[in-house]
Design an enzyme around this catalytic site. Structure first.
Site, short mmCIF file in Angstrom:
data_model
loop_
_atom_site.label_atom_id
_atom_site.label_comp_id
_atom_site.label_asym_id
_atom_site.label_seq_id
_atom_site.Cartn_x
_atom_site.Cartn_y
_atom_site.Cartn_z
N SER A 192 0.84 -1.19 0.00
CA SER A 192 0.00 0.00 0.00
C SER A 192 0.89 1.25 0.00
O SER A 192 1.75 1.37 -0.87
CB SER A 192 -0.94 -0.06 1.21
OG SER A 192 -2.02 0.79 1.04
N ASP A 247 -8.89 -4.25 -5.91
CA ASP A 247 -8.33 -3.84 -4.62
C ASP A 247 -9.41 -3.07 -3.84
O ASP A 247 -9.85 -2.01 -4.27
CB ASP A 247 -7.11 -2.96 -4.89
CG ASP A 247 -6.41 -2.51 -3.62
OD1 ASP A 247 -7.08 -2.33 -2.59
OD2 ASP A 247 -5.19 -2.33 -3.67
N HIS A 254 -6.69 -6.44 -0.29
CA HIS A 254 -5.75 -5.32 -0.44
C HIS A 254 -4.34 -5.92 -0.36
O HIS A 254 -3.90 -6.52 -1.33
CB HIS A 254 -6.06 -4.26 0.64
CG HIS A 254 -5.30 -2.98 0.53
ND1 HIS A 254 -5.18 -2.27 -0.64
CD2 HIS A 254 -4.62 -2.26 1.46
CE1 HIS A 254 -4.46 -1.16 -0.42
NE2 HIS A 254 -4.11 -1.14 0.85
#
Ligand code: NAG
Ligand code: NAG
Ligand code: NAG
Length: 422
Positions: free
Chosen positions: A203, A299, A366
């Site tokens: 991320s 995502d 994610h």
């Protein structure tokens, strides 16, 4: 924008908590009185509790003299697990994620959390996925020197002190300085003699990985094999469902607040607005070091913040769909497929380049590299290879390693998050 930040923070908090547990599928984590769980397409319980792999926090004392501080002025931190045997000269680094802060108000909130201050960080975290020391769960890197880098600057390690206010807001923008202090620390701990190294992150940490990948390469011996792996960090510059450029505006605010431009590729900054150069699509063109991208095509962070941020869905038509992909109607599914197509389009040049690798699976999730989704009998696969196997093949140059899944819902090995169940 406040909503965007807030839920980004909640997501990270959930997962840093999750890091403390090797959770079982179906284990509900309750945080901020909000619960969630994995819904797994098969009804099998996969993960077992294993508390043997906790690694303590180390504060970066060399940071003080250099002014490399977290948002609140505290020392940055990391967790280190020493390598052994055939892995003793090899290093895998993983940069924690956690969104960004784009205003004085949101950074001031953040500095009261672990994402802005080491005073709030857990004293130890569990190493799993790419940081696991179990060869059955982490076949290629289990015995390497392993480092988890804590994220506490709010700008993907790309802030600059020239942007600070000096008016009593008490915010430190030292991301770039933290990156440099961390690297010097690891080099002095033996990384200067590394034979193989992998910089990874998820991320916002994956974005930091892309930004600093070539610098990481440059700091290590010429003879070393050095590569980078960015997970769930291919943030798209897309309009949201109401036609607003939510993500572009948000990045513009982050880049201006923290003075990020100086850390971005110079060729990009010379061509366009620096805030556009914070998008991975622009950065990957400049990265010369071999790079691997792990990214789910759906995502959920991007669906909830880029494509359907709460403010873009005031009628609430997307309420169920953005929490659980199985609840999307056919019109919404078309829009999600369009989002996937745009991801693949943005990656088409990357896909053709040598030395690059990718694993784009069709799951509603994610981060996948630092959790059990990395490798195991029930981990997500594409053409029967797990993420760890595909990354391993790419790292050792066994194969070109570019795997793209068929569109949702074709892959029964996915973990799909369900934010509606409690
Ligand atoms: C727990 O993990 C360690 C390595 O991380 C492994 O050696 C051990 O066998 C595991 N224990 C169980 C009960 O799975
Ligand atoms: C400091 O300056 C910034 C930018 O002008 C402003 O947003 C912030 O509110 C100020 N903080 C204080 C405590 O005055
Ligand atoms: C998939 O891979 C596993 C082990 O990695 C192997 O046991 C299995 O036979 C493979 N399945 C297929 C359909 O190739």
């Amino acid at each position: 924008m406040a909503i965007l930040r807030q839920s980004a923070l909640i997501w990270c908090r959930k997962f840093s908590k999750r890091d403390l547990l090797t959770a079982s599928v179906g284990l509900t984590l309750i945080l901020f009185s909000f619960s969630f769980l994995f819904s797994f397409s098969k009804n099998t319980v996969v993960f077992t509790l294993n508390n043997s792999n906790f690694v303590p926090l180390t504060l970066l004392f060399n940071a003080k003299d250099r002014g490399a501080f977290c948002l609140d002025g505290s020392l940055p931190g990391y967790h280190f697990d020493k390598g052994y045997g055939s892995g003793s000269s090899n290093w895998v680094l993983h940069i924690e994620g956690g969104g960004w802060c784009e205003s004085v108000a949101t950074c001031s909130l953040r500095k009261k959390t672990a994402l802005g201050s080491s005073n709030h960080m857990e004293q130890e975290v569990q190493f799993s996925g790419i940081l696991s020391s179990d060869p059955a769960r982490n076949p290629d890197f289990f015995n390497w020197n392993k480092v988890k880098i804590r994220y506490c600057d709010g700008s993907s390690f790309a802030g600059h002190p020239e942007s600070e206010f000096h008016n009593g807001s008490g915010l430190f923008f030292r991301g770039q300085l933290i990156w440099e202090a961390l690297m010097d620390e690891f080099l002095s701990m033996g990384m200067s003699n590394a034979r193989q190294a992998l910089l990874s992150g998820c991320s916002a940490g994956g974005l930091a990985t892309m930004i600093h990948c070539d610098d990481f390469r440059a700091k290590l011996p010429k003879a070393a094999i050095v590569k980078c792996l960015a997970d769930a960090s291919f943030f798209l510059d897309e309009e949201d469902v109401s036609g607003s450029r939510t993500m572009q505006l948000f990045y513009n605010n982050v880049v201006n607040l923290h003075g990020v431009a100086k850390s971005l590729p110079t060729d990009c900054v010379a061509k366009m607005d620096p805030s556009l150069c914070f998008f991975p699509r622009q950065i990957i063109g400049s990265v010369k070091t071999p790079l691997f991208l792990v990214n789910p095509a759906y995502d959920f962070w991007q669906i909830q913040h880029v494509l359907v941020p709460a403010a873009s869905d005031l009628p609430g038509e997307w309420r169920r769909c953005r929490l659980n992909i199985q609840k999307c109607n056919s019109h919404q599914m078309d829009i999600l497929q369009g989002f996937r197509n745009n991801l693949l389009k943005a990656l088409s040049e990357f896909e053709r380049s040598k030395g690059k690798g990718m694993f784009i699976n069709s799951c509603f999730i994610h981060c996948q590299t630092w959790m059990e989704t990395w490798h195991g009998p029930n981990s997500p696969r594409i053409y029967n290879k797990t993420i760890a196997e595909t990354v391993g093949d790419w790292y050792s140059e066994k194969e070109d390693a570019k795997r793209v899944d068929c569109p949702f819902p074709c892959n029964p090995s996915c973990y799909n998050m369900d934010f509606m169940r409690s």
